[in-house]
Scaffold this motif. Structure first.
Motif, PDB file in Angstrom:
ATOM      1  N   ALA A 261      19.204  21.033  10.125  1.00 32.30           N
ATOM      2  CA  ALA A 261      19.070  19.853  10.141  1.00 32.30           C
ATOM      3  C   ALA A 261      19.699  18.917   9.136  1.00 32.30           C
ATOM      4  N   ILE A 262      18.931  19.843   8.039  1.00 30.93           N
ATOM      5  CA  ILE A 262      19.498  19.130   6.481  1.00 30.93           C
ATOM      6  C   ILE A 262      21.038  19.373   6.302  1.00 30.93           C
ATOM      7  N   ARG A 263      21.662  20.102   6.711  1.00 31.97           N
ATOM      8  CA  ARG A 263      22.741  19.637   6.523  1.00 31.97           C
ATOM      9  C   ARG A 263      23.601  18.702   7.848  1.00 31.97           C
ATOM     10  N   HIS A 264      22.894  18.704   8.615  1.00 33.91           N
ATOM     11  CA  HIS A 264      23.386  17.574   9.586  1.00 33.91           C
ATOM     12  C   HIS A 264      23.148  16.083   8.411  1.00 33.91           C
ATOM     13  N   VAL A 265      22.509  15.937   7.439  1.00 36.30           N
ATOM     14  CA  VAL A 265      22.035  14.972   6.336  1.00 36.30           C
ATOM     15  C   VAL A 265      22.847  15.371   5.615  1.00 36.30           C
ATOM     16  N   GLU A 266      23.994  16.354   5.121  1.00 39.15           N
ATOM     17  CA  GLU A 266      24.536  17.437   3.873  1.00 39.15           C
ATOM     18  C   GLU A 266      26.434  16.020   4.935  1.00 39.15           C
ATOM     19  N   THR A 267      25.916  15.925   5.673  1.00 37.12           N
ATOM     20  CA  THR A 267      27.586  15.701   6.896  1.00 37.12           C
ATOM     21  C   THR A 267      27.475  13.897   6.913  1.00 37.12           C
ATOM     22  N   ASP A 268      26.151  13.644   7.080  1.00 36.53           N
ATOM     23  CA  ASP A 268      26.215  12.400   8.106  1.00 36.53           C
ATOM     24  C   ASP A 268      25.323  11.584   6.890  1.00 36.53           C
ATOM     25  N   PRO A 269      25.192  11.743   5.738  1.00 37.47           N
ATOM     26  CA  PRO A 269      24.176  11.224   5.123  1.00 37.47           C
ATOM     27  C   PRO A 269      23.629   9.560   5.125  1.00 37.47           C
ATOM     28  N   SER A 270      24.366   8.987   5.402  1.00 35.09           N
ATOM     29  CA  SER A 270      24.588   7.821   6.527  1.00 35.09           C
ATOM     30  C   SER A 270      23.352   7.664   7.535  1.00 35.09           C
ATOM     31  N   SER A 271      23.348   8.872   8.179  1.00 40.00           N
ATOM     32  CA  SER A 271      22.011   9.054   9.864  1.00 40.00           C
ATOM     33  C   SER A 271      20.530   8.633   9.918  1.00 40.00           C
ATOM     34  N   ALA A 272      20.398   8.925   7.727  1.00 36.78           N
ATOM     35  CA  ALA A 272      19.255   9.353   7.594  1.00 36.78           C
ATOM     36  C   ALA A 272      18.136   8.158   7.052  1.00 36.78           C
ATOM     37  N   TYR A 273      16.988   7.724   7.734  1.00 36.44           N
ATOM     38  CA  TYR A 273      16.267   6.295   6.978  1.00 36.44           C
ATOM     39  C   TYR A 273      15.449   7.320   5.890  1.00 36.44           C
ATOM     40  N   PHE A 274      15.812   7.108   4.658  1.00 37.56           N
ATOM     41  CA  PHE A 274      14.840   7.955   3.024  1.00 37.56           C
ATOM     42  C   PHE A 274      14.157   6.945   2.784  1.00 37.56           C
ATOM     43  N   ASP A 275      13.028   6.800   2.231  1.00 33.42           N
ATOM     44  CA  ASP A 275      12.402   5.692   1.071  1.00 33.42           C
ATOM     45  C   ASP A 275      11.360   6.193   1.155  1.00 33.42           C
ATOM     46  N   ARG A 276      11.061   5.661   0.476  1.00 36.00           N
ATOM     47  CA  ARG A 276       9.376   5.979  -0.706  1.00 36.00           C
ATOM     48  C   ARG A 276       8.335   5.297   0.204  1.00 36.00           C
ATOM     49  N   VAL A 277       7.389   5.914   0.398  1.00 35.22           N
ATOM     50  CA  VAL A 277       6.355   5.213   1.761  1.00 35.22           C
ATOM     51  C   VAL A 277       5.036   4.235   0.957  1.00 35.22           C
ATOM     52  N   SER A 278       5.442   3.334   1.500  1.00 36.45           N
ATOM     53  CA  SER A 278       4.024   2.022   0.954  1.00 36.45           C
ATOM     54  C   SER A 278       3.936   1.996   1.703  1.00 36.45           C
ATOM     55  N   GLN A 279       2.520   0.554   1.288  1.00 38.27           N
ATOM     56  CA  GLN A 279       1.915  -0.272   2.546  1.00 38.27           C
ATOM     57  C   GLN A 279       2.229  -1.106   1.880  1.00 38.27           C
ATOM     58  N   VAL A 280       1.863  -2.893   2.809  1.00 35.12           N
ATOM     59  CA  VAL A 280       1.526  -3.725   2.410  1.00 35.12           C
ATOM     60  C   VAL A 280       0.387  -4.661   2.392  1.00 35.12           C
ATOM     61  N   ASP A 281      -0.540  -5.070   1.650  1.00 34.96           N
ATOM     62  CA  ASP A 281      -1.677  -5.808   1.262  1.00 34.96           C
ATOM     63  C   ASP A 281      -1.567  -6.724   0.805  1.00 34.96           C
ATOM     64  N   ALA A 282      -0.985  -7.542   1.963  1.00 32.56           N
ATOM     65  CA  ALA A 282      -1.489  -8.890   1.455  1.00 32.56           C
ATOM     66  C   ALA A 282      -1.754  -9.609   1.502  1.00 32.56           C
ATOM     67  N   PRO A 283      -3.009 -10.726   1.203  1.00 27.36           N
ATOM     68  CA  PRO A 283      -4.079 -11.117   1.696  1.00 27.36           C
ATOM     69  C   PRO A 283      -3.744 -12.443   2.320  1.00 27.36           C
ATOM     70  N   ARG A 284      -2.700 -12.868   2.439  1.00 28.18           N
ATOM     71  CA  ARG A 284      -2.153 -14.087   3.395  1.00 28.18           C
ATOM     72  C   ARG A 284      -1.027 -13.868   4.192  1.00 28.18           C
ATOM     73  N   TRP A 285      -0.920 -13.844   5.215  1.00 32.24           N
ATOM     74  CA  TRP A 285       1.082 -14.166   5.752  1.00 32.24           C
ATOM     75  C   TRP A 285       1.033 -15.365   6.416  1.00 32.24           C
ATOM     76  N   SER A 286       0.624 -16.203   5.568  1.00 23.95           N
ATOM     77  CA  SER A 286       1.320 -17.969   5.880  1.00 23.95           C
ATOM     78  C   SER A 286       1.236 -18.944   4.434  1.00 23.95           C
ATOM     79  N   ILE A 287       1.798 -19.602   5.105  1.00 23.24           N
ATOM     80  CA  ILE A 287       1.625 -20.605   4.379  1.00 23.24           C
ATOM     81  C   ILE A 287       2.646 -21.736   4.630  1.00 23.24           C
ATOM     82  N   GLY A 288       1.777 -23.018   5.082  1.00 23.13           N
ATOM     83  CA  GLY A 288       2.307 -23.528   5.970  1.00 23.13           C
ATOM     84  C   GLY A 288       3.166 -23.278   7.706  1.00 23.13           C
ATOM     85  N   ARG A 289       4.464 -23.586   7.351  1.00 21.80           N
ATOM     86  CA  ARG A 289       5.093 -23.309   8.739  1.00 21.80           C
ATOM     87  C   ARG A 289       5.777 -21.344   8.378  1.00 21.80           C
TER      88      ARG A 289
END
Length: 394
Positions: A261-289
Protein backbone atom coordinates in the motif's frame (compact mmCIF):
# COMPACT_ATOMS: atom_id res chain seq x y z
CA UNK A 1 -28.78 25.51 -15.17
CA UNK A 2 -31.88 26.99 -13.59
CA UNK A 3 -33.50 29.86 -15.50
CA UNK A 4 -35.47 32.37 -13.39
CA UNK A 5 -39.20 32.44 -14.09
CA UNK A 6 -40.30 35.74 -15.59
CA UNK A 7 -41.21 38.24 -12.90
CA UNK A 8 -39.97 36.03 -10.04
CA UNK A 9 -36.61 36.72 -8.39
CA UNK A 10 -34.90 33.48 -7.42
CA UNK A 11 -33.02 33.63 -4.14
CA UNK A 12 -29.27 33.59 -4.70
CA UNK A 13 -26.85 31.56 -2.58
CA UNK A 14 -23.08 31.58 -2.93
CA UNK A 15 -21.43 28.43 -1.60
CA UNK A 16 -17.68 28.23 -1.04
CA UNK A 17 -16.32 24.71 -1.59
CA UNK A 18 -17.26 21.97 -4.05
CA UNK A 19 -16.82 19.06 -1.66
CA UNK A 20 -19.58 17.00 -0.07
CA UNK A 21 -20.86 19.79 2.19
CA UNK A 22 -20.88 22.41 -0.55
CA UNK A 23 -22.47 20.27 -3.24
CA UNK A 24 -25.07 18.92 -0.80
CA UNK A 25 -25.99 22.48 0.17
CA UNK A 26 -26.31 23.47 -3.49
CA UNK A 27 -28.48 20.42 -4.16
CA UNK A 28 -30.81 21.09 -1.22
CA UNK A 29 -31.22 24.79 -1.97
CA UNK A 30 -31.81 24.14 -5.68
CA UNK A 31 -34.59 21.72 -4.72
CA UNK A 32 -36.27 24.62 -2.93
CA UNK A 33 -35.99 27.07 -5.81
CA UNK A 34 -32.73 28.84 -4.92
CA UNK A 35 -30.16 29.74 -7.57
CA UNK A 36 -26.84 28.44 -6.14
CA UNK A 37 -23.36 29.48 -7.21
CA UNK A 38 -20.56 27.14 -6.03
CA UNK A 39 -16.99 28.48 -6.09
CA UNK A 40 -14.03 26.16 -5.60
CA UNK A 41 -10.38 27.07 -5.10
CA UNK A 42 -9.09 23.97 -6.90
CA UNK A 43 -8.80 24.17 -10.70
CA UNK A 44 -10.85 21.01 -11.20
CA UNK A 45 -12.84 18.44 -9.26
CA UNK A 46 -11.02 16.43 -6.64
CA UNK A 47 -12.04 13.14 -5.07
CA UNK A 48 -10.75 10.99 -2.25
CA UNK A 49 -10.76 7.23 -2.15
CA UNK A 50 -11.46 6.44 1.48
CA UNK A 51 -14.68 4.97 2.79
CA UNK A 52 -17.57 6.91 4.30
CA UNK A 53 -20.60 5.57 6.13
CA UNK A 54 -24.02 7.10 5.59
CA UNK A 55 -26.29 6.22 8.48
CA UNK A 56 -28.87 7.82 10.71
CA UNK A 57 -29.65 11.40 9.72
CA UNK A 58 -27.00 11.17 7.00
CA UNK A 59 -28.82 8.34 5.24
CA UNK A 60 -32.14 10.17 5.64
CA UNK A 61 -30.59 13.25 4.04
CA UNK A 62 -29.16 11.19 1.16
CA UNK A 63 -32.69 9.96 0.49
CA UNK A 64 -34.21 13.45 0.53
CA UNK A 65 -31.44 14.73 -1.73
CA UNK A 66 -32.24 11.96 -4.22
CA UNK A 67 -28.81 10.33 -4.00
CA UNK A 68 -29.68 6.80 -2.89
CA UNK A 69 -30.46 5.32 -6.35
CA UNK A 70 -27.10 6.46 -7.77
CA UNK A 71 -25.20 5.43 -4.65
CA UNK A 72 -26.83 1.99 -4.43
CA UNK A 73 -24.98 0.96 -7.58
CA UNK A 74 -21.68 1.93 -5.95
CA UNK A 75 -22.37 0.72 -2.40
CA UNK A 76 -19.56 -1.42 -1.07
CA UNK A 77 -21.64 -3.66 1.15
CA UNK A 78 -20.32 -5.37 4.25
CA UNK A 79 -16.99 -7.06 4.70
CA UNK A 80 -15.13 -9.10 7.28
CA UNK A 81 -12.56 -7.33 9.44
CA UNK A 82 -9.45 -9.23 10.49
CA UNK A 83 -7.30 -7.76 13.25
CA UNK A 84 -3.68 -8.69 12.59
CA UNK A 85 -0.34 -8.64 14.34
CA UNK A 86 2.62 -6.62 13.10
CA UNK A 87 3.81 -9.55 10.97
CA UNK A 88 0.40 -9.86 9.30
CA UNK A 89 -0.77 -12.98 11.15
CA UNK A 90 -4.47 -12.89 12.09
CA UNK A 91 -5.30 -12.13 15.70
CA UNK A 92 -9.11 -12.15 15.66
CA UNK A 93 -11.92 -11.87 13.12
CA UNK A 94 -15.04 -9.71 13.17
CA UNK A 95 -17.61 -11.27 10.78
CA UNK A 96 -19.59 -9.02 8.46
CA UNK A 97 -22.77 -10.04 10.30
CA UNK A 98 -21.49 -8.21 13.38
CA UNK A 99 -20.99 -5.05 11.35
CA UNK A 100 -24.48 -5.45 9.91
CA UNK A 101 -25.95 -5.72 13.39
CA UNK A 102 -24.00 -2.69 14.60
CA UNK A 103 -24.82 -0.42 11.64
CA UNK A 104 -28.47 -1.37 11.15
CA UNK A 105 -30.52 -1.65 7.95
CA UNK A 106 -30.57 2.02 6.92
CA UNK A 107 -26.90 2.47 6.20
CA UNK A 108 -24.62 2.57 3.19
CA UNK A 109 -20.84 2.46 2.81
CA UNK A 110 -19.39 4.14 -0.29
CA UNK A 111 -16.17 5.70 -1.43
CA UNK A 112 -16.01 9.42 -0.75
CA UNK A 113 -15.32 10.01 -4.43
CA UNK A 114 -18.48 8.16 -5.45
CA UNK A 115 -20.55 10.28 -3.07
CA UNK A 116 -19.03 13.45 -4.52
CA UNK A 117 -19.72 12.17 -8.05
CA UNK A 118 -23.37 11.49 -7.21
CA UNK A 119 -23.74 14.96 -5.74
CA UNK A 120 -22.03 16.62 -8.69
CA UNK A 121 -24.26 14.85 -11.20
CA UNK A 122 -27.32 15.85 -9.18
CA UNK A 123 -26.21 19.51 -9.00
CA UNK A 124 -24.47 20.28 -12.27
CA UNK A 125 -27.64 21.22 -14.19
CA UNK A 126 -29.17 23.20 -11.32
CA UNK A 127 -26.29 25.34 -10.09
CA UNK A 128 -23.43 27.39 -11.46
CA UNK A 129 -20.01 25.95 -10.51
CA UNK A 130 -16.78 27.91 -10.91
CA UNK A 131 -13.44 26.23 -10.35
CA UNK A 132 -10.18 28.05 -9.72
CA UNK A 133 -12.09 30.81 -7.93
CA UNK A 134 -11.82 32.24 -4.42
CA UNK A 135 -13.57 35.00 -2.49
CA UNK A 136 -11.73 38.31 -2.29
CA UNK A 137 -14.08 40.40 -0.12
CA UNK A 138 -17.33 39.95 1.80
CA UNK A 139 -19.61 42.79 2.88
CA UNK A 140 -23.15 42.40 4.15
CA UNK A 141 -26.07 44.43 5.40
CA UNK A 142 -29.49 43.42 6.66
CA UNK A 143 -30.73 42.51 3.20
CA UNK A 144 -27.84 41.17 1.10
CA UNK A 145 -24.28 39.87 1.05
CA UNK A 146 -21.98 41.51 -1.49
CA UNK A 147 -19.14 39.23 -2.53
CA UNK A 148 -16.22 39.88 -4.86
CA UNK A 149 -14.21 37.04 -6.37
CA UNK A 150 -10.66 36.47 -7.50
CA UNK A 151 -11.79 36.49 -11.15
CA UNK A 152 -12.96 40.11 -10.81
CA UNK A 153 -16.69 39.39 -10.72
CA UNK A 154 -19.13 40.27 -7.93
CA UNK A 155 -22.39 38.84 -6.61
CA UNK A 156 -25.19 40.18 -4.46
CA UNK A 157 -26.52 37.14 -2.62
CA UNK A 158 -29.20 36.35 -0.08
CA UNK A 159 -26.94 33.81 1.61
CA UNK A 160 -23.24 32.91 1.73
CA UNK A 161 -22.28 29.42 2.92
CA UNK A 162 -18.67 28.58 3.77
CA UNK A 163 -18.31 24.85 3.11
CA UNK A 164 -14.60 25.00 2.42
CA UNK A 165 -13.35 22.40 4.88
CA UNK A 166 -11.36 22.29 8.07
CA UNK A 167 -8.89 24.89 6.78
CA UNK A 168 -11.76 27.20 5.80
CA UNK A 169 -10.75 30.62 4.49
CA UNK A 170 -14.35 31.77 5.02
CA UNK A 171 -14.15 30.90 8.71
CA UNK A 172 -10.82 32.68 9.10
CA UNK A 173 -12.06 35.80 7.32
CA UNK A 174 -15.29 36.24 9.28
CA UNK A 175 -15.10 34.16 12.45
CA UNK A 176 -11.40 34.36 13.37
CA UNK A 177 -8.54 31.88 12.93
CA UNK A 178 -8.44 30.26 16.37
CA UNK A 179 -11.38 27.86 16.23
CA UNK A 180 -9.41 24.95 14.77
CA UNK A 181 -8.06 22.61 17.45
CA UNK A 182 -5.11 20.63 16.12
CA UNK A 183 -4.60 17.23 17.72
CA UNK A 184 -1.30 15.31 17.90
CA UNK A 185 -2.17 12.91 15.09
CA UNK A 186 -1.89 12.69 11.33
CA UNK A 187 -4.04 10.64 8.99
CA UNK A 188 -3.56 9.27 5.49
CA UNK A 189 -6.21 7.65 3.29
CA UNK A 190 -6.10 6.71 -0.37
CA UNK A 191 -7.58 4.34 -2.98
CA UNK A 192 -5.77 1.22 -4.15
CA UNK A 193 -6.19 0.34 -7.85
CA UNK A 194 -5.08 -3.20 -7.00
CA UNK A 195 -5.48 -4.67 -3.50
CA UNK A 196 -2.44 -6.29 -1.83
CA UNK A 197 -2.35 -10.05 -2.30
CA UNK A 198 -1.92 -10.59 1.44
CA UNK A 199 -5.37 -9.18 2.20
CA UNK A 200 -8.23 -11.66 1.60
CA UNK A 201 -10.96 -10.54 -0.79
CA UNK A 202 -14.07 -8.96 0.73
CA UNK A 203 -12.22 -8.21 3.94
CA UNK A 204 -10.19 -5.58 5.73
CA UNK A 205 -7.03 -6.29 7.68
CA UNK A 206 -6.41 -3.89 10.54
CA UNK A 207 -3.31 -3.52 12.68
CA UNK A 208 -3.82 -1.52 15.88
CA UNK A 209 -0.75 -0.90 18.00
CA UNK A 210 0.34 1.72 20.52
CA UNK A 211 -0.17 5.09 18.92
CA UNK A 212 -1.09 3.88 15.42
CA UNK A 213 -3.53 2.05 13.14
CA UNK A 214 -3.08 0.67 9.62
CA UNK A 215 -6.07 -0.75 7.71
CA UNK A 216 -6.24 -2.21 4.20
CA UNK A 217 -9.63 -2.92 2.60
CA UNK A 218 -9.77 -5.42 -0.29
CA UNK A 219 -13.02 -5.21 -2.23
CA UNK A 220 -11.43 -5.94 -5.58
CA UNK A 221 -9.64 -3.82 -8.22
CA UNK A 222 -10.45 -0.11 -8.02
CA UNK A 223 -12.66 -0.79 -5.00
CA UNK A 224 -9.97 -1.07 -2.35
CA UNK A 225 -8.39 1.47 -0.04
CA UNK A 226 -5.90 2.07 2.74
CA UNK A 227 -6.16 4.07 5.95
CA UNK A 228 -3.33 5.06 8.31
CA UNK A 229 -3.26 7.21 11.40
CA UNK A 230 -0.66 7.70 14.10
CA UNK A 231 0.18 9.89 17.05
CA UNK A 232 3.15 12.23 16.72
CA UNK A 233 4.69 15.11 18.62
CA UNK A 234 4.82 17.48 15.63
CA UNK A 235 2.15 16.93 12.94
CA UNK A 236 3.43 19.93 10.99
CA UNK A 237 6.83 18.28 10.59
CA UNK A 238 5.17 15.08 9.39
CA UNK A 239 3.25 17.00 6.73
CA UNK A 240 6.48 18.62 5.59
CA UNK A 241 8.00 15.18 5.12
CA UNK A 242 5.11 14.18 2.87
CA UNK A 243 3.05 10.97 2.89
CA UNK A 244 5.73 8.68 1.42
CA UNK A 245 8.50 9.33 3.94
CA UNK A 246 6.10 9.78 6.86
CA UNK A 247 4.21 6.52 6.28
CA UNK A 248 7.40 4.58 5.62
CA UNK A 249 8.87 5.81 8.92
CA UNK A 250 5.71 5.18 10.95
CA UNK A 251 4.62 1.85 9.42
CA UNK A 252 7.64 0.44 7.61
CA UNK A 253 7.99 -2.39 10.13
CA UNK A 254 4.55 -3.85 9.35
CA UNK A 255 3.68 -6.70 6.98
CA UNK A 256 0.26 -7.91 5.77
CA UNK A 257 -0.13 -5.69 2.71
CA UNK A 258 1.09 -2.46 4.32
CA UNK A 259 4.37 -2.25 2.34
CA UNK A 260 2.50 -2.72 -0.94
CA UNK A 261 0.00 0.00 0.00
CA UNK A 262 2.81 2.42 0.83
CA UNK A 263 4.49 1.64 -2.49
CA UNK A 264 1.30 2.81 -4.20
CA UNK A 265 1.70 6.20 -2.54
CA UNK A 266 5.32 6.28 -3.73
CA UNK A 267 4.12 5.94 -7.33
CA UNK A 268 1.19 8.35 -6.93
CA UNK A 269 1.62 10.71 -3.93
CA UNK A 270 -1.20 12.97 -5.14
CA UNK A 271 -3.76 10.18 -4.59
CA UNK A 272 -3.33 10.36 -0.81
CA UNK A 273 -5.32 12.48 1.58
CA UNK A 274 -2.64 13.35 4.14
CA UNK A 275 -3.27 15.88 6.88
CA UNK A 276 -3.14 16.58 10.57
CA UNK A 277 -6.17 15.60 12.65
CA UNK A 278 -8.15 18.64 13.75
CA UNK A 279 -11.52 19.55 15.18
CA UNK A 280 -13.30 22.87 14.74
CA UNK A 281 -14.88 24.30 17.88
CA UNK A 282 -16.54 27.53 16.75
CA UNK A 283 -18.87 29.23 19.25
CA UNK A 284 -21.26 30.13 16.42
CA UNK A 285 -21.75 29.05 12.82
CA UNK A 286 -23.43 32.13 11.40
CA UNK A 287 -23.14 35.91 11.27
CA UNK A 288 -26.06 37.68 9.63
CA UNK A 289 -26.50 36.04 6.23
CA UNK A 290 -23.21 34.09 6.30
CA UNK A 291 -23.04 30.53 7.61
CA UNK A 292 -20.40 27.82 7.95
CA UNK A 293 -21.32 24.22 7.21
CA UNK A 294 -19.58 20.83 7.36
CA UNK A 295 -15.94 20.62 8.41
CA UNK A 296 -15.62 24.40 8.11
CA UNK A 297 -18.06 24.74 11.00
CA UNK A 298 -17.67 21.64 13.14
CA UNK A 299 -15.06 19.18 11.87
CA UNK A 300 -15.52 16.08 14.03
CA UNK A 301 -12.40 14.31 12.61
CA UNK A 302 -12.17 10.95 10.87
CA UNK A 303 -12.09 9.36 14.34
CA UNK A 304 -15.81 10.09 14.62
CA UNK A 305 -16.73 8.33 11.38
CA UNK A 306 -19.68 10.65 10.67
CA UNK A 307 -18.14 13.52 8.71
CA UNK A 308 -19.92 12.86 5.39
CA UNK A 309 -23.21 11.97 7.08
CA UNK A 310 -23.14 15.17 9.14
CA UNK A 311 -22.36 17.24 6.03
CA UNK A 312 -25.40 15.82 4.23
CA UNK A 313 -27.63 16.17 7.29
CA UNK A 314 -26.41 19.72 7.94
CA UNK A 315 -27.15 20.78 4.36
CA UNK A 316 -30.57 19.14 4.40
CA UNK A 317 -31.54 20.68 7.73
CA UNK A 318 -30.29 24.09 6.62
CA UNK A 319 -32.55 23.92 3.59
CA UNK A 320 -35.50 22.95 5.76
CA UNK A 321 -34.91 25.88 8.13
CA UNK A 322 -34.62 28.34 5.24
CA UNK A 323 -37.87 27.05 3.79
CA UNK A 324 -39.67 27.54 7.12
CA UNK A 325 -38.40 31.10 7.58
CA UNK A 326 -38.73 32.35 4.01
CA UNK A 327 -36.78 35.59 3.54
CA UNK A 328 -35.72 35.81 7.20
CA UNK A 329 -32.34 34.19 6.63
CA UNK A 330 -30.73 35.13 10.00
CA UNK A 331 -33.61 33.53 11.93
CA UNK A 332 -33.37 30.41 9.79
CA UNK A 333 -29.64 30.12 10.48
CA UNK A 334 -30.17 30.56 14.22
CA UNK A 335 -32.85 27.86 14.32
CA UNK A 336 -30.72 25.52 12.21
CA UNK A 337 -27.72 25.83 14.51
CA UNK A 338 -29.79 25.38 17.66
CA UNK A 339 -31.22 22.14 16.32
CA UNK A 340 -27.98 20.68 14.98
CA UNK A 341 -25.36 21.70 17.53
CA UNK A 342 -26.21 19.08 20.22
CA UNK A 343 -25.53 16.28 17.72
CA UNK A 344 -22.22 17.86 16.69
CA UNK A 345 -21.11 18.25 20.30
CA UNK A 346 -21.91 14.58 20.92
CA UNK A 347 -20.00 13.41 17.84
CA UNK A 348 -16.96 15.49 18.71
CA UNK A 349 -16.88 13.99 22.20
CA UNK A 350 -17.16 10.48 20.73
CA UNK A 351 -14.28 11.28 18.38
CA UNK A 352 -12.04 12.29 21.26
CA UNK A 353 -12.78 8.98 22.93
CA UNK A 354 -12.23 7.26 19.59
CA UNK A 355 -8.59 8.30 19.64
CA UNK A 356 -8.00 5.53 22.16
CA UNK A 357 -9.28 3.06 19.58
CA UNK A 358 -7.32 4.35 16.59
CA UNK A 359 -4.15 5.27 18.47
CA UNK A 360 -4.12 3.48 21.83
CA UNK A 361 -1.61 5.10 24.20
CA UNK A 362 -0.13 1.80 25.46
CA UNK A 363 -0.05 -1.96 24.95
CA UNK A 364 -2.52 -2.27 27.81
CA UNK A 365 -5.01 -0.12 25.90
CA UNK A 366 -4.45 -2.28 22.80
CA UNK A 367 -5.23 -5.36 24.88
CA UNK A 368 -8.38 -3.74 26.29
CA UNK A 369 -9.53 -2.89 22.76
CA UNK A 370 -8.99 -6.52 21.74
CA UNK A 371 -11.03 -7.72 24.70
CA UNK A 372 -13.87 -5.36 23.78
CA UNK A 373 -13.86 -6.50 20.14
CA UNK A 374 -13.83 -10.16 21.14
CA UNK A 375 -16.83 -9.53 23.39
CA UNK A 376 -18.74 -7.86 20.55
CA UNK A 377 -18.37 -10.98 18.40
CA UNK A 378 -20.00 -13.21 21.03
CA UNK A 379 -23.53 -14.48 20.20
CA UNK A 380 -26.18 -12.08 21.44
CA UNK A 381 -23.77 -9.26 22.22
CA UNK A 382 -23.86 -7.63 18.81
CA UNK A 383 -27.62 -7.14 19.21
CA UNK A 384 -26.88 -4.99 22.24
CA UNK A 385 -24.27 -3.13 20.24
CA UNK A 386 -26.80 -2.47 17.48
CA UNK A 387 -29.29 -1.01 19.94
CA UNK A 388 -26.56 1.18 21.40
CA UNK A 389 -25.60 2.45 17.93
CA UNK A 390 -29.26 3.13 17.13
CA UNK A 391 -29.60 5.22 20.29
CA UNK A 392 -26.49 7.21 19.29
CA UNK A 393 -27.91 7.88 15.82
CA UNK A 394 -31.29 9.15 16.94
Amino acid sequence: MLIPTSGVRMKRAVIVGAGIAGLATARRLAQDGWHPLVVERAPARRSGGYLVNLLGAGYDAAERLGLVPALSDRALGLFTTVLVRADGRPKLTVPSAVAAAALGPRTMTVFRGDLENALYEAVRDHAEIRFGTTIATINQDAGRVKISFSDGTTENADLLVGADGVHSATRTALFGPDHRVDLPYVVAAFPLPQPPAEVPESSATTFIGPGRTAAIVNLGPHRSSAFFTYRCADPGRELTRGPVDALRAAFGDLAGGVPEAIRHVETDPSSAYFDRVSQVDAPRWSIGRVALLGDAAWCVTLFAGHGAALALAGADQLGAALRRHGHDVPSALAEWETGLRPEIVKRQALARRGMYQYAPPSRFHVWMNDVTIRAITLPGIHGLVRRGIERQNR
